[in-house]
Design a protein around this motif. Structure first.
Motif, PDB file in Angstrom:
ATOM      1  N   HIS A 698      26.253  93.454  15.781  1.00 29.79           N
ATOM      2  CA  HIS A 698      25.691  94.616  15.379  1.00 29.79           C
ATOM      3  C   HIS A 698      24.492  94.595  14.310  1.00 29.79           C
ATOM      4  O   HIS A 698      23.490  95.221  14.289  1.00 29.79           O
ATOM      5  CB  HIS A 698      26.842  95.882  15.116  1.00 29.79           C
ATOM      6  CG  HIS A 698      26.325  97.065  14.551  1.00 29.79           C
ATOM      7  ND1 HIS A 698      25.547  98.054  15.540  1.00 29.79           N
ATOM      8  CD2 HIS A 698      25.925  97.532  13.335  1.00 29.79           C
ATOM      9  CE1 HIS A 698      25.229  99.147  14.879  1.00 29.79           C
ATOM     10  NE2 HIS A 698      25.485  98.896  13.322  1.00 29.79           N
ATOM     11  N   PRO A 702      21.107  96.503  16.040  1.00 25.89           N
ATOM     12  CA  PRO A 702      22.040  97.517  15.644  1.00 25.89           C
ATOM     13  C   PRO A 702      21.982  98.467  16.979  1.00 25.89           C
ATOM     14  O   PRO A 702      22.902  99.022  17.548  1.00 25.89           O
ATOM     15  CB  PRO A 702      21.701  98.286  14.440  1.00 25.89           C
ATOM     16  CG  PRO A 702      20.394  97.894  14.266  1.00 25.89           C
ATOM     17  CD  PRO A 702      20.343  96.230  14.667  1.00 25.89           C
ATOM     18  N   THR A 705      23.353  97.225  20.533  1.00 27.17           N
ATOM     19  CA  THR A 705      25.018  97.051  20.381  1.00 27.17           C
ATOM     20  C   THR A 705      25.449  98.240  20.400  1.00 27.17           C
ATOM     21  O   THR A 705      26.836  98.367  21.048  1.00 27.17           O
ATOM     22  CB  THR A 705      25.275  96.521  19.262  1.00 27.17           C
ATOM     23  OG1 THR A 705      24.687  96.750  18.020  1.00 27.17           O
ATOM     24  CG2 THR A 705      24.903  94.823  19.424  1.00 27.17           C
ATOM     25  N   GLU A 706      24.931  99.217  19.634  1.00 24.23           N
ATOM     26  CA  GLU A 706      25.838 100.656  19.693  1.00 24.23           C
ATOM     27  C   GLU A 706      25.588 101.478  20.896  1.00 24.23           C
ATOM     28  O   GLU A 706      26.604 101.914  21.507  1.00 24.23           O
ATOM     29  CB  GLU A 706      25.136 101.420  18.685  1.00 24.23           C
ATOM     30  CG  GLU A 706      25.518 103.052  18.374  1.00 24.23           C
ATOM     31  CD  GLU A 706      26.910 102.886  17.486  1.00 24.23           C
ATOM     32  OE1 GLU A 706      28.029 102.871  18.011  1.00 24.23           O
ATOM     33  OE2 GLU A 706      26.726 102.667  16.336  1.00 24.23           O
TER      34      GLU A 706
END
Length: 886
Positions: A698, A702, A705-706
């Motif tokens: 992450h 970011p 992955t979120e």
RNA sequence: GGGAGCAUAGCUCAGUUGGUUUAGAGCAUCUGCCUUACAAGCAGAGGGUCCGCGGUUCGAACCCGUGUGCUCCCA
């Protein structure tokens, strides 16, 4: 929900950034947790982010996100710098181009109004780019170096340093920018090698009255700058130079203006340069200036502020210095005073901002005394209170500069910036104070006449931009304007400063000085220097070369995660990185890999629902245990790499864990047979591992992955604030067995491949091993991965089979395909030769008495083991080759 | 002129205290696969005089000296 075939970043990036903002995840306030503070190196307010910024911001975001997920109260402060010279130049240019307004026709107030309008219009571009890149900055803390509190802090520091005697005003030789018409600091001048000309000019000797004044004697002087001869006040030779000793006490005549100047002698003159005699022009050369001081010579400044010749030059008044040079050379030639000209390589100083040749000029400016400030800054790094990464490369540079630091010229003849808080009365006395009222009180105290009636005029100049940015880590928390407030006490000193190595003197060293002076404490614990971003041919990125890509275009094309990946994967700490879009492509492929792994799991999930039938979990036990161990092994490695700021390697390690270990091995190992479904437990564990991988990745990537974290299953939490679980110990035996499994699978696949057996073609395996029991855990996976319908141990196949060796185990692969023994023999012979060669080197060592006597016992033991190992492998291969010959 | 750093596969780079199989990774290249997540993919393979020379050591990519080439900083 229908999942797209490939990952489409534009769909998700904006959504998640908004979500994080709405949840206030970027926001930080002092609390009980330990702080992790980062202040952004403020980019120029009207600039755009270039690839260097992109690298810096990405590094900072990785560190900040990692800290936020590791129990820290992470605070990343964004902001921008007013960049006085650069911005003022842009505004002046805009006024001229767009509105036809000349700055000189405007009052200070009118100009500043335009400048602030300009800042409002363009100041948000960089903030928008920082957002698009996914940076988790606390937007409630945006700071601008001309904000009210910041402005006041700068003024306060100026007054304080003045009162401490660390700021003074005086006439010194400084670097002058004739385009911006302002003084520069030494650091703002960049030296370049250029080819110029050396002109040899005749200076006639003054008529000697004792000889009747009839002779035509002259000397020849070499100069690069004939346009400055009108400022000559002497000529100088080395006292040991016999050629000129007869000139003792004589005078010579400066050509064109026929001015008589003395001949002086000083050891400074290099006998071998030019003709060994120099013209002395104190106003336009630092060395000449020093000689002028020594001999008490006058200073004749023949240049105006804009680089044209002044009245003092007497001729060519108002002509630009370079035009005047040509004309003077021409005139000297016409008059027969030019002896010759020759090519000459020299270094010229250029203004960093306007790129024109800077002029050494005597000028009255404000300076900071640096020596006392430098000492604590030096100590902070020497004692490793501040650690510089990569250490070996920059420590020496830092120390050298501080040990040889010169006073800092901080006044600039500009309007955009903090106006110097100095007031002059009508007699020219100076009063330094934070406000005019205070200055007036000083005036009243110091003089008899009425302070009220006396007129005070504030200094017109502003302060160097760096005189405000050196307070950055303190004043973003109001540490100067409101010392002792809760925030500065909590967040300061900051954790790590990430910046380019090019501003080590401008900014980093000076921030340390200011921090030590005003808080008696370092401003940050670690400094991480990133290298310069170059194009793939190694050239600097520049507008003129057109090799500097636009960040938003790249994000649009590849997605922010891929841009972050691409720039990080190829950027070893402190080294220049050669930017190549192919690395962004690699990032894009990686996104896609993650996306598809998620799709596979979703497919399995959907099959869970339809089918009640579940395959036995026992077959998958090894895969699950092995991956859990592998995950923690890598988490441990990544932790160490991150602590050492080896972010590029950390990312590579994670990349390989996900692509190779998770996707290529683990998911294939647990993949259910066609038509069967996966067990609930295996599925749940696979999702759990995927979660952990996403979490590990992450900080680097970011958005995706979120997104995947939420697509994998319904969640109430968000990955960006999910806290890392403690790292567990790993079982080395399990990991070794996993490696062995991979090796055996690869060896069998290779053998099939080389013998033209299609991967899908079923085979039977006959493995000769001493460790049959260890195969119990892995034989199901082995069978699946090699398409084997039977595995027999320590049993010979009844018919001829393909033979291969993995480690020291012999493997027969029985298939229906035709067997070509020559291919097998080739491969085996190659391995055999390698091992034999290896064995010789080991035996050589072991038969060397000195080695056995001197080497550490562990090392000898290891060599013995290598020997045994190699011998047993050789034996197996030899047997195999022999059996092929039958 | 002074100082610092670098030189390892075609390219970009790892290689920790000198010993961990006569050097590793990614990209690129080659071979075979349209395999029910992914051809933006899968399975494999090949590729090195660790810049040259000398030294220290039982042992050197690593330490020392020297030469060559490149980069940067400072004057």
């Amino acid at each position: 929900m229908e999942l797209s075939k490939n990952y489409i970043p534009s769909n998700v990036e904006e959504k998640w950034y908004k979500h994080w903002m709405n949840k206030n995840y970027f926001k930080s306030e002092p609390d009980d947790r330990p702080p992790f503070t980062v202040v952004i190196p403020p980019p120029n307010v009207t600039g755009v982010l270039h690839m260097g910024h992109t690298l810096n911001e990405t590094v900072q975001d990785i560190l900040v996100r990692k800290a936020r997920m590791s129990g820290f109260n992470a605070c990343w402060v964004p902001g921008s710098d007013h960049a006085s010279i650069a911005t003022e130049a842009k505004v002046v240019d805009m006024l001229k181009r767009e509105k036809g307004i000349d700055k000189n026709t405007l009052s200070r107030e009118e100009f500043l109004k335009y400048a602030f309008e300009w800042k409002e219009k363009y100041g948000n571009i960089i903030y928008n780019q920082i957002e698009k890149l996914g940076c988790s900055v606390d937007w409630d803390r945006v700071t601008f170096t001309m904000d009210d509190h910041y402005y006041k802090a700068v003024i306060k520091v100026f007054v304080d340093l003045y009162n401490k005697g660390l700021i003074y005003r005086g006439a010194r030789m400084i670097n002058w920018d004739p385009a911006a018409k302002t003084a520069l600091s030494d650091e703002e001048v960049e030296y370049k090698d250029v080819t110029g000309k050396l002109y040899y000019i005749k200076y006639k000797a003054s008529p000697d009255p004792s000889k009747g004044g009839e002779q035509e004697a002259f000397i020849v002087i070499a100069t690069q700058r004939p346009e400055t001869i009108m400022g000559d006040v002497a000529v100088c030779a080395n006292p040991n130079d016999e050629r000129y000793s007869s000139l003792q006490g004589k005078k010579v005549i400066v050509p064109l203006i026929n001015k008589e100047v003395p001949v002086i002698f000083d050891e400074y003159v290099d006998k071998d340069f030019g003709t060994g005699i120099l013209k002395i022009t104190p106003a336009h050369d630092i060395n000449d200036f020093n000689i002028g001081l020594k001999f008490n010579l006058p200073v004749v400044d023949t240049l105006n502020e804009d680089g044209t010749l002044s009245e003092a030059a007497q001729i060519f008044i108002g002509e630009d210095r370079f035009v005047a040079r040509k004309k003077i050379v021409e005139e000297l030639r016409e008059k027969g005073l030019l002896v010759k000209e020759e090519e000459y390589t020299t270094r010229l100083g250029y203004s960093q901002r306007t790129n024109v040749v800077a002029e050494p000029k005597i000028s009255t400016q404000w300076f900071v005394k640096m020596k006392d400030l430098a000492q604590p800054a030096l100590d902070a790094v020497r004692s490793e209170k501040i650690k510089i990464h990569p250490n070996e490369k920059f420590n020496a540079t830092y120390k050298y500069w501080l040990e040889n630091v010169k006073d800092w010229c901080i006044s600039r003849q500009l309007w955009w910036g903090q106006q110097i808080p100095a007031w002059y009365d009508e007699e020219g006395n100076v009063y330094v104070a934070e406000t005019e009222d205070e200055a007036r009180q000083q005036l009243a105290l110091s003089s008899q006449h009425s302070a009220i009636s006396s007129k005070l005029t504030q200094d017109e100049d502003v302060l160097d931009t760096w005189f405000s940015s050196w307070l950055w880590p303190m004043e973003v928390f109001n540490g100067i304007s409101n010392p002792g407030n809760k925030e500065i006490d909590y967040y300061y000193p900051t954790s790590v400063l990430v910046t380019g190595q090019d501003i080590i003197f401008f900014w980093v060293a000076r921030m340390i000085m200011a921090g030590m002076e005003y808080r008696h404490e370092k401003p940050f614990s670690d400094v991480y220097f990133t290298g310069m971003v170059r194009d793939k041919m190694g050239r600097k990125m520049s507008k003129s070369l057109g090799n500097s890509p636009d960040l938003l275009t790249l994000i649009h094309e590849y997605g922010a995660d891929a841009v972050r990946f691409g720039i990080m994967i190829s950027s070893p700490a402190g080294n220049d990185l050669l930017f190549d879009e192919s690395s962004l492509e690699q990032g894009k492929f990686f996104n896609n890999k993650l996306w598809n792994a998620m799709k596979l799991l979703k497919m399995w999930e959907s099959q869970l629902a339809i089918s009640n039938q579940q395959s036995a979990i026992s077959n998958d036990n090894f895969a699950l245990q092995w991956f859990a161990n592998r995950l923690h092994e890598v988490r441990n490695e990544v932790e160490i790499l991150m602590q050492q700021f080896r972010l590029s390697e950390a990312l590579k390690t994670i990349y390989s864990l996900i692509w190779d270990d998770f996707c290529s091995w683990f998911l294939e190992w647990i993949k259910p047979e066609y038509g069967t479904s996966i067990s609930n437990e295996v599925y749940e564990k696979a999702v759990f591992y995927f979660d952990e991988l996403l979490q590990l990745l992450h900080p680097f990537m970011p958005f995706i992955t979120e997104e995947i974290y939420h697509l994998l299953k319904g969640r109430n939490d968000d990955l960006m604030v999910k806290q890392f679980s403690p790292i567990q110990n790993t079982d080395p035996e399990l990991l070794t067995l996993g490696d062995k499994l991979k090796n055996v699978i690869s060896a069998i696949r290779d053998a099939k491949n080389k013998n033209n057996v299609k991967p899908k073609e079923p085979v039977s395996l006959f493995i000769e091993t001493n460790e049959e029991s260890s195969y119990q855990q892995i034989k199901e996976i082995l069978a699946k991965q090699t398409n084997a319908d039977h595995i027999y141990f320590n049993k010979m196949p009844e018919v001829s089979a393909i033979m291969t060796v993995a480690g020291n185990e012999k493997i027969y692969i029985k298939s229906d395909a035709e067997i070509d023994t020559t291919v097998q023999k080739e491969k085996l012979t190659k391995d055999l030769n390698y091992l034999k060669g290896f064995l010789i080197t080991v035996e050589k060592k072991l038969s060397n008495d000195k080695f056995v006597q001197n080497a550490k016992p562990e090392v000898i033991e290891l060599e013995r083991k290598k020997k045994e190992d190699a011998e047993s492998k050789i034996k197996v291969i030899e047997q195999t080759i022999a059996s092929l010959d039958i």
